[in-house]
Design a protein around this motif. Structure first.
Motif, PDB file in Angstrom:
ATOM      1  N   TYR A 123      63.036  12.895  29.026  1.00  0.00           N
ATOM      2  CA  TYR A 123      62.109  11.763  29.128  1.00  0.00           C
ATOM      3  C   TYR A 123      62.556  10.654  28.182  1.00  0.00           C
ATOM      4  O   TYR A 123      62.535   9.481  28.508  1.00  0.00           O
ATOM      5  N   LYS A 124      62.915  11.084  26.976  1.00  0.00           N
ATOM      6  CA  LYS A 124      63.333  10.108  25.958  1.00  0.00           C
ATOM      7  C   LYS A 124      64.568   9.342  26.437  1.00  0.00           C
ATOM      8  O   LYS A 124      64.690   8.132  26.261  1.00  0.00           O
ATOM      9  N   LEU A 125      65.460  10.093  27.055  1.00  0.00           N
ATOM     10  CA  LEU A 125      66.700   9.489  27.549  1.00  0.00           C
ATOM     11  C   LEU A 125      66.407   8.440  28.620  1.00  0.00           C
ATOM     12  O   LEU A 125      66.931   7.314  28.579  1.00  0.00           O
ATOM     13  N   ALA A 126      65.533   8.791  29.548  1.00  0.00           N
ATOM     14  CA  ALA A 126      65.205   7.857  30.635  1.00  0.00           C
ATOM     15  C   ALA A 126      64.541   6.600  30.092  1.00  0.00           C
ATOM     16  O   ALA A 126      64.926   5.475  30.454  1.00  0.00           O
ATOM     17  N   ILE A 127      63.570   6.770  29.196  1.00  0.00           N
ATOM     18  CA  ILE A 127      62.842   5.593  28.675  1.00  0.00           C
ATOM     19  C   ILE A 127      63.758   4.747  27.770  1.00  0.00           C
ATOM     20  O   ILE A 127      63.668   3.512  27.758  1.00  0.00           O
ATOM     21  N   HIS A 171      66.189   0.866  37.019  1.00  0.00           N
ATOM     22  CA  HIS A 171      65.990   2.266  37.418  1.00  0.00           C
ATOM     23  C   HIS A 171      67.220   2.804  38.148  1.00  0.00           C
ATOM     24  O   HIS A 171      67.624   3.947  37.929  1.00  0.00           O
ATOM     25  N   SER A 172      67.833   1.971  38.985  1.00  0.00           N
ATOM     26  CA  SER A 172      68.992   2.461  39.752  1.00  0.00           C
ATOM     27  C   SER A 172      70.193   2.689  38.832  1.00  0.00           C
ATOM     28  O   SER A 172      70.955   3.644  39.011  1.00  0.00           O
ATOM     29  N   GLU A 173      70.376   1.811  37.855  1.00  0.00           N
ATOM     30  CA  GLU A 173      71.482   2.002  36.908  1.00  0.00           C
ATOM     31  C   GLU A 173      71.268   3.251  36.060  1.00  0.00           C
ATOM     32  O   GLU A 173      72.201   4.033  35.826  1.00  0.00           O
ATOM     33  N   ALA A 174      70.021   3.422  35.610  1.00  0.00           N
ATOM     34  CA  ALA A 174      69.708   4.618  34.811  1.00  0.00           C
ATOM     35  C   ALA A 174      69.918   5.882  35.643  1.00  0.00           C
ATOM     36  O   ALA A 174      70.401   6.906  35.138  1.00  0.00           O
ATOM     37  N   ALA A 175      69.569   5.781  36.917  1.00  0.00           N
ATOM     38  CA  ALA A 175      69.761   6.939  37.809  1.00  0.00           C
ATOM     39  C   ALA A 175      71.247   7.277  37.926  1.00  0.00           C
ATOM     40  O   ALA A 175      71.628   8.450  37.922  1.00  0.00           O
ATOM     41  N   GLU A 176      72.071   6.233  37.973  1.00  0.00           N
ATOM     42  CA  GLU A 176      73.523   6.455  38.050  1.00  0.00           C
ATOM     43  C   GLU A 176      74.047   7.113  36.771  1.00  0.00           C
ATOM     44  O   GLU A 176      74.874   8.020  36.811  1.00  0.00           O
ATOM     45  N   LEU A 182      72.305   8.952  34.695  1.00  0.00           N
ATOM     46  CA  LEU A 182      71.773  10.315  34.542  1.00  0.00           C
ATOM     47  C   LEU A 182      72.154  11.242  35.706  1.00  0.00           C
ATOM     48  O   LEU A 182      71.907  12.442  35.639  1.00  0.00           O
ATOM     49  N   GLY A 183      72.713  10.670  36.736  1.00  0.00           N
ATOM     50  CA  GLY A 183      73.115  11.487  37.887  1.00  0.00           C
ATOM     51  C   GLY A 183      71.914  12.044  38.640  1.00  0.00           C
ATOM     52  O   GLY A 183      71.916  13.213  39.046  1.00  0.00           O
ATOM     53  N   CYS A 184      70.878  11.218  38.784  1.00  0.00           N
ATOM     54  CA  CYS A 184      69.688  11.659  39.543  1.00  0.00           C
ATOM     55  C   CYS A 184      69.189  10.492  40.405  1.00  0.00           C
ATOM     56  O   CYS A 184      69.812   9.424  40.429  1.00  0.00           O
ATOM     57  N   SER A 185      68.079  10.695  41.085  1.00  0.00           N
ATOM     58  CA  SER A 185      67.584   9.625  41.958  1.00  0.00           C
ATOM     59  C   SER A 185      66.751   8.616  41.160  1.00  0.00           C
ATOM     60  O   SER A 185      66.283   8.920  40.050  1.00  0.00           O
ATOM     61  N   GLU A 186      66.567   7.449  41.756  1.00  0.00           N
ATOM     62  CA  GLU A 186      65.716   6.423  41.130  1.00  0.00           C
ATOM     63  C   GLU A 186      64.290   6.936  40.968  1.00  0.00           C
ATOM     64  O   GLU A 186      63.624   6.655  39.969  1.00  0.00           O
ATOM     65  N   GLY A 187      63.846   7.685  41.962  1.00  0.00           N
ATOM     66  CA  GLY A 187      62.495   8.242  41.931  1.00  0.00           C
ATOM     67  C   GLY A 187      62.303   9.144  40.720  1.00  0.00           C
ATOM     68  O   GLY A 187      61.260   9.118  40.067  1.00  0.00           O
ATOM     69  N   THR A 188      63.332   9.926  40.414  1.00  0.00           N
ATOM     70  CA  THR A 188      63.248  10.839  39.256  1.00  0.00           C
ATOM     71  C   THR A 188      63.160  10.042  37.958  1.00  0.00           C
ATOM     72  O   THR A 188      62.382  10.385  37.060  1.00  0.00           O
ATOM     73  N   VAL A 189      63.978   8.985  37.876  1.00  0.00           N
ATOM     74  CA  VAL A 189      63.945   8.145  36.677  1.00  0.00           C
ATOM     75  C   VAL A 189      62.555   7.544  36.509  1.00  0.00           C
ATOM     76  O   VAL A 189      61.959   7.600  35.422  1.00  0.00           O
TER      77      VAL A 189
END
Lengths: 194, 193
Positions: free
Chosen positions: B140-144, B154-159, B161-168
């Protein structure tokens, strides 16, 4: 939609990732839901304070850069050495084949000569020759009239061979005379057996 | 920030082994990467070391950079991986909480907090918020951090973290809920936005 769903939309809006359609739906809900309105106000307060939190800057960016530059130069130098090494490694089969050919040529030139015939045959060897001749003559001796003639011819060829072998390589005339006497004795022994 | 064309030019030169081209390329990214790592580790020395490791990894891995994503995003991914590996190693060796507790007194921001009497409400809020942020679950800390502090979408963070935008989006929402719960006692005392 439940309030928890709208609260997720509030979070997305804070990040600027809520599409216009979602924003309209959220706005409509916030006008009627006091709890979600309060939630949004609280999140906004936290968000502002969060963004104001002191950020840590590198204490000495120049030193950080210098350290990195040094390491990169080292990495680059190592990679060049590795590249040269890998080129040598790629040529290894060629080197090995070349070395093998040189060694094979060396072997053929110096070690693979035809064996030199040993001409110093002793009496035992001569006797084995004689046995072979005798076996042959016995076969031929089915015809009794030729027996004496063949024996004589065979013996003569043996005598000549013995003489040839034993006179080769003598430089001293006394040694030669002594060997002739020995040869005569050997002739005598051979004729006696027949 | 340099434009994409200039960035690609520097990337190609760095790929050919030009160290100075790489240094120019990363100059604008060094401080933000340092800040990201500092947010995750809470230690200046570790942040400096990991920033250097990140840049070194980026240099040696530049041949694998396909330029499909932005260089900034790619660099963030390396930094996040390096930091998570480091934290994982630290937590295996000492226990992560113990590690963070240990380094807190060295933090100059927190060192400013002396006695309760000297702390204003604002400072108390900041301190508590900083603590709450540090204690968020790592993912959570990483995403925020990537979205709020590093300014990634959100899309860049998803890239990264290797997950979907929805997850971020969901992780950030959960992180905000946790921060709100933790900060509730203080929310009425600080100035309204």
């Amino acid at each position: 939609m439940k309030c928890s769903d709208y609260q997720k939309l509030i979070s997305d809006r804070l990040d600027g990732s809520l599409p216009p359609a979602g924003q309209r739906i959220l706005e409509a809900h916030l006008k009627t839901c006091q709890a979600c309105h309060l939630y949004e106000q609280e999140l906004k307060t936290i968000e502002v304070k969060l963004r104001k939190l002191p950020t840590a800057e590198p204490e000495n960016l120049a030193a950080l850069e210098d350290g990195l530059r040094e390491r990169l130069i080292r990495v680059e130098a190592e990679s060049k050495v590795r590249q040269n090494k890998s080129q040598l490694t790629k040529l290894a089969p060629v080197w090995a084949a070349g070395l093998f050919l040189v060694m094979a040529a060396f072997y053929l030139l110096f070690f693979n000569r035809p064996p030199i015939k040993d001409q110093n045959l002793d009496l035992a060897t001569l006797m084995s020759f004689e046995d072979s001749y005798l076996t042959l003559t016995q076969t031929i001796n089915g015809d009794g009239s030729l027996q004496e003639r063949y024996n004589e011819e065979i013996l003569n060829s043996i005598f000549e061979e013995v003489e040839d072998l034993n006179t080769e390589g003598f430089e001293n005339i006394e040694d030669y005379g002594e060997r002739i006497i020995n040869n005569n004795n050997e002739k005598y022994l051979l004729t006696e057996n027949i | 920030m340099m434009d994409k064309e200039q960035e690609l030019l520097l990337i190609n030169r760095a790929r050919r082994g030009e160290v100075e081209a790489f240094m120019t390329l990363i100059r604008t990214y060094q401080a933000p990467i340092y800040r990201l790592i500092y947010r995750l580790t809470g230690n200046r020395e570790d942040a400096a070391d990991l920033t250097q490791e990140t840049m070194l990894k980026a240099y040696t891995g530049l041949k694998n950079f396909k330029a499909r994503s932005r260089f900034n995003t790619w660099l963030h991914r390396i930094a996040v991986n390096e930091t998570l590996n480091f934290l994982d190693k630290m937590s295996r060796e000492k226990g992560k909480i113990e590690y963070l507790d240990e380094i807190k007194p060295a933090d100059p921001v927190l060192a400013m907090v002396a006695t309760p009497e000297e702390i204003s409400i604002e400072e108390e809020f900041k301190t508590e918020l900083e603590q709450a942020l540090a204690e968020l679950p790592a993912n959570y800390k990483l995403a925020i951090t990537l979205v709020v502090f590093q300014g990634l979408s959100h899309s860049e963070a998803a890239e990264v973290l290797g997950c979907s935008e929805g997850t971020v989006s969901w992780k950030i929402h959960e992180a905000r809920k946790m921060l709100r719960e933790r900060m509730r006692p203080y929310l009425g005392r600080v100035k309204e936005v």
